[in-house]
Design a protein around this motif. Sequence first.
Motif, PDB file in Angstrom:
ATOM      1  N   ALA A 153      20.289   7.224  46.449  1.00  0.00           N
ATOM      2  CA  ALA A 153      21.739   7.040  46.330  1.00  0.00           C
ATOM      3  C   ALA A 153      22.186   7.138  44.874  1.00  0.00           C
ATOM      4  O   ALA A 153      23.124   7.876  44.544  1.00  0.00           O
ATOM      5  N   VAL A 154      21.508   6.418  44.018  1.00  0.00           N
ATOM      6  CA  VAL A 154      21.894   6.399  42.603  1.00  0.00           C
ATOM      7  C   VAL A 154      21.765   7.793  41.989  1.00  0.00           C
ATOM      8  O   VAL A 154      22.643   8.251  41.240  1.00  0.00           O
ATOM      9  N   LEU A 155      20.691   8.497  42.335  1.00  0.00           N
ATOM     10  CA  LEU A 155      20.478   9.826  41.766  1.00  0.00           C
ATOM     11  C   LEU A 155      21.534  10.819  42.263  1.00  0.00           C
ATOM     12  O   LEU A 155      22.095  11.591  41.481  1.00  0.00           O
ATOM     13  N   ALA A 190      16.219  14.346  44.360  1.00  0.00           N
ATOM     14  CA  ALA A 190      16.407  12.911  44.601  1.00  0.00           C
ATOM     15  C   ALA A 190      15.437  12.417  45.674  1.00  0.00           C
ATOM     16  O   ALA A 190      14.839  11.342  45.558  1.00  0.00           O
ATOM     17  N   LEU A 191      15.263  13.232  46.736  1.00  0.00           N
ATOM     18  CA  LEU A 191      14.316  12.877  47.807  1.00  0.00           C
ATOM     19  C   LEU A 191      12.910  12.749  47.255  1.00  0.00           C
ATOM     20  O   LEU A 191      12.174  11.823  47.574  1.00  0.00           O
ATOM     21  N   LEU A 192      12.547  13.709  46.418  1.00  0.00           N
ATOM     22  CA  LEU A 192      11.203  13.733  45.847  1.00  0.00           C
ATOM     23  C   LEU A 192      10.961  12.495  44.985  1.00  0.00           C
ATOM     24  O   LEU A 192       9.932  11.818  45.114  1.00  0.00           O
ATOM     25  N   ILE A 193      11.944  12.193  44.121  1.00  0.00           N
ATOM     26  CA  ILE A 193      11.778  11.047  43.221  1.00  0.00           C
ATOM     27  C   ILE A 193      11.728   9.739  44.029  1.00  0.00           C
ATOM     28  O   ILE A 193      10.924   8.845  43.749  1.00  0.00           O
ATOM     29  N   VAL A 221      27.461   6.576  49.081  1.00  0.00           N
ATOM     30  CA  VAL A 221      27.231   8.011  48.871  1.00  0.00           C
ATOM     31  C   VAL A 221      28.055   8.763  49.919  1.00  0.00           C
ATOM     32  O   VAL A 221      27.495   9.346  50.850  1.00  0.00           O
ATOM     33  N   PRO A 222      29.369   8.748  49.829  1.00  0.00           N
ATOM     34  CA  PRO A 222      30.187   9.387  50.863  1.00  0.00           C
ATOM     35  C   PRO A 222      29.922  10.885  50.924  1.00  0.00           C
ATOM     36  O   PRO A 222      29.855  11.559  49.885  1.00  0.00           O
ATOM     37  N   SER A 223      29.746  11.393  52.126  1.00  0.00           N
ATOM     38  CA  SER A 223      29.384  12.802  52.291  1.00  0.00           C
ATOM     39  C   SER A 223      30.532  13.742  51.917  1.00  0.00           C
ATOM     40  O   SER A 223      30.313  14.921  51.683  1.00  0.00           O
ATOM     41  N   ARG A 224      31.753  13.202  51.883  1.00  0.00           N
ATOM     42  CA  ARG A 224      32.877  14.069  51.493  1.00  0.00           C
ATOM     43  C   ARG A 224      32.826  14.384  50.010  1.00  0.00           C
ATOM     44  O   ARG A 224      33.232  15.421  49.550  1.00  0.00           O
ATOM     45  N   THR A 225      32.303  13.457  49.234  1.00  0.00           N
ATOM     46  CA  THR A 225      32.276  13.605  47.788  1.00  0.00           C
ATOM     47  C   THR A 225      30.992  14.257  47.293  1.00  0.00           C
ATOM     48  O   THR A 225      31.002  14.999  46.315  1.00  0.00           O
ATOM     49  N   PHE A 226      29.899  13.946  47.970  1.00  0.00           N
ATOM     50  CA  PHE A 226      28.604  14.400  47.453  1.00  0.00           C
ATOM     51  C   PHE A 226      27.908  15.345  48.409  1.00  0.00           C
ATOM     52  O   PHE A 226      28.104  15.287  49.620  1.00  0.00           O
ATOM     53  N   ILE A 229      16.472   9.348  53.293  1.00  0.00           N
ATOM     54  CA  ILE A 229      17.189  10.125  54.312  1.00  0.00           C
ATOM     55  C   ILE A 229      18.251   9.247  54.987  1.00  0.00           C
ATOM     56  O   ILE A 229      19.380   9.679  55.226  1.00  0.00           O
ATOM     57  N   LEU A 230      17.891   7.988  55.228  1.00  0.00           N
ATOM     58  CA  LEU A 230      18.819   7.059  55.895  1.00  0.00           C
ATOM     59  C   LEU A 230      20.080   6.833  55.057  1.00  0.00           C
ATOM     60  O   LEU A 230      21.199   6.802  55.586  1.00  0.00           O
ATOM     61  N   CYS A 231      19.932   6.710  53.746  1.00  0.00           N
ATOM     62  CA  CYS A 231      21.110   6.422  52.920  1.00  0.00           C
ATOM     63  C   CYS A 231      22.069   7.605  52.930  1.00  0.00           C
ATOM     64  O   CYS A 231      23.286   7.426  52.871  1.00  0.00           O
ATOM     65  N   GLN A 232      21.532   8.812  53.038  1.00  0.00           N
ATOM     66  CA  GLN A 232      22.417   9.982  53.134  1.00  0.00           C
ATOM     67  C   GLN A 232      23.122  10.003  54.484  1.00  0.00           C
ATOM     68  O   GLN A 232      24.314  10.273  54.572  1.00  0.00           O
TER      69      GLN A 232
END
Lengths: 269, 299
Positions: free
Chosen positions: B51-53, B63-66, B115-120, B197-200
Amino acid sequence: MDNNAMLQLNGIVKKFNAGTINEKIALNGLNLTLDKGDFVTVIGGNGAGKSTMLNAIAGVWRVDSGSVILDGVDITNLPEYKRAKYLGRVFQDPMMGTAADMQIEENLALAARRGKRKTLAPGIRKSERVTYKEMLSELGLGLESRLSVKVGTLSGGQRQALTLLMAAMREPKLLLLDEHTAALDPKTAATVLDITERIVNENNLTTLMITHNMHDAIAHGNRLIMMHEGNVIIDVRGEEKKKLTVEDLLEMFRKASGGEFSNDRAILS
Amino acid sequence: MGNFIASMPSAIAQGLIWGIMAIGVYITFRILDIADLTVDGTVCTGAAVCAVLVVSGVNVWLALLIATIEGIIAGCVTWFLHVVLGIPAILAGILTQLMLWSVNLKIMSGANVAVPSRTFQVLLTQMNVPMALVFLGITAVVIIALLYLFFGTEIGCTIRATGNNIAMSRAQGINTNLTKLIGLALSNGIVALSGAILCQYQGFSDINMGKGAIVTGLASVIIGEAVIRKISKNFAVKLAGVFVGSVIYWIVYQTVVFFKLDTDLLKMLSALLVAVFLGVPYLKKQLSGRKSKGGAVNG
C-alpha cells in the motif's frame, strides 16, 4: 597413526545431566579402534553405553572430551549432517530410519544424494528408478514393484531392510547398526540379519552392530566387544571369537566386571 | 436471493486471495511440521508495504515483489528465534508477530493506508470482480505449478523429509537448519504476497487485517483436505485443495453475513472446526493404539 584403522575413538567422555543429581557418565574415556573391513558386534548390559557410542560417532551431540577419527580424518567437531556423508545408520525403531510420508523411491533418492550439494535439479531421475528396482529385488521382499508406495505402509521388517539399503548407498566408511532387529519378530529379525550380512559382505563395509542377542553377536562379524559402564571390557576376535559360547561370554563378563550381566532384553539361551 | 448469488463471485475472490495465504500455512504446517504463527503479522506486512509503495508511486509489480521480500525477512526472523536461539517454534512465531505489529504501524505511519483503485494503478479491485477473478485464477495456477515443481527438486525433497522425519533427515546428510529456513522464508513470502494482493483488492491496508489468519489458513487447509482426500493424492491436487478449502470457507462466511447471522461467532466456528479436525485423528490413533498395544512390530 595406524593406516589400516577406519575408526579410532580416543578417550571419549560423555556425561548426561552434568552437574545435577542425575549425572550419568555414559562414556568413560572410551578407546576403540576398528580396522578397515572389521565387522564388530557390540553387546552389553543396560546403560553400558552402546547406543551412546554410536551417537558419539554419528555426532548426534558433541562429546565432552576425546576425539573421533574416521579414516584418518578428525570428525570430532563436524555436525551430524556433515558426518552423514561417511556413515550409514540403521536404528532400533523401524520408524526412525525412513520418511514415512514419502515414497520408497523418494527415500532411496534422498540416500543416493547423501553428502552431495542439493540443487534445483529433479529430486529423482528416471534412470535412478531402474537401479532402485534392481536393488530392491535383491532384497526378495517384493518391494521392487512398489517404488511409488509410501514407506509408512510397509511393515517394520521391510522398513529396516529399506533403511539398510539406504545406509549402504554412497559407499559409507562405516555402517552403524543400533539394535536394528530388536523391534522385529524372530523370523523377520533373522531375514533382516541375513540381508545385513549380505550387504556388509558385498560392499566390504566396516560395521559396528549392537545387538541384544548373544547368539547373533557370536554368529556374525569377525570381532565381538562387550561394553560395561561406558567402556569396552571384552574384545574378542578371529578364531577365538568363532569358538565362543554364550556361557563363555557370561563368565568373561563376571570376571571383567565383578557382577552379573543384566539386560532386560538380552537373549542368553 | 438474487443478491445472495450476486455476492458469490466476491466471496470466491476473497477465498482465492486467502487461499494464497493458506498455501503459506500449508507449507509450514503440513510440509515442514511447524505451526508458524508469524503469518498473522506477515499478512499485514505484505499489505502495508504494498500500500505504502503504490501510494508513493512505485510500480505495482515491484511493490508486490518488495512486499514478498519483506515477508521472507519475517520468516527468517522466526527461523533465527527458533533455530539459532532455540525458542519453541510457536513462541518464536508469536514473538515475530508482535514485532511485526510495531513494524506494520511504522510502515503505514498509522493504523491504515487507503489505496483507492480510482486514483492508483492496481492489478485488481473489488470494483471489477470478474477481472479480479481472472487475475486470481491465473495467480493460483502459477503458484500451484511453481510449488509443485519446487517440491519435486532435490532441495524441495529435503524440506519434505525434514518435516516428515528430522532424525532420518540428519542421518541422510540433510542440513535441517537450512531446510527449515527455506521453508519458513518461502511460507512467509507467499503469505506477504497474499496480503499485498488483498490490499489492492479491498483498496486499503489495515493493522488488523491479519488477525486470526493462522486459524483461517488452517481451516482452509483442513476443509480442502476433506474435499480432495477421495479424489487424488497428487501433490498439485493437494495444493489446489487448499484453494478449494479457502473458497468454501469464504462462501460460508458470505452466507453468514448475508443472512445476517452473528458474524461475531465466525472465529469461534473456525477455531472449533480446526480443533475438531486436528483432534479427531489423534483420538482415533489413541483408541486404536490401546487395542494393539504390546507385541513386536510384525514383519
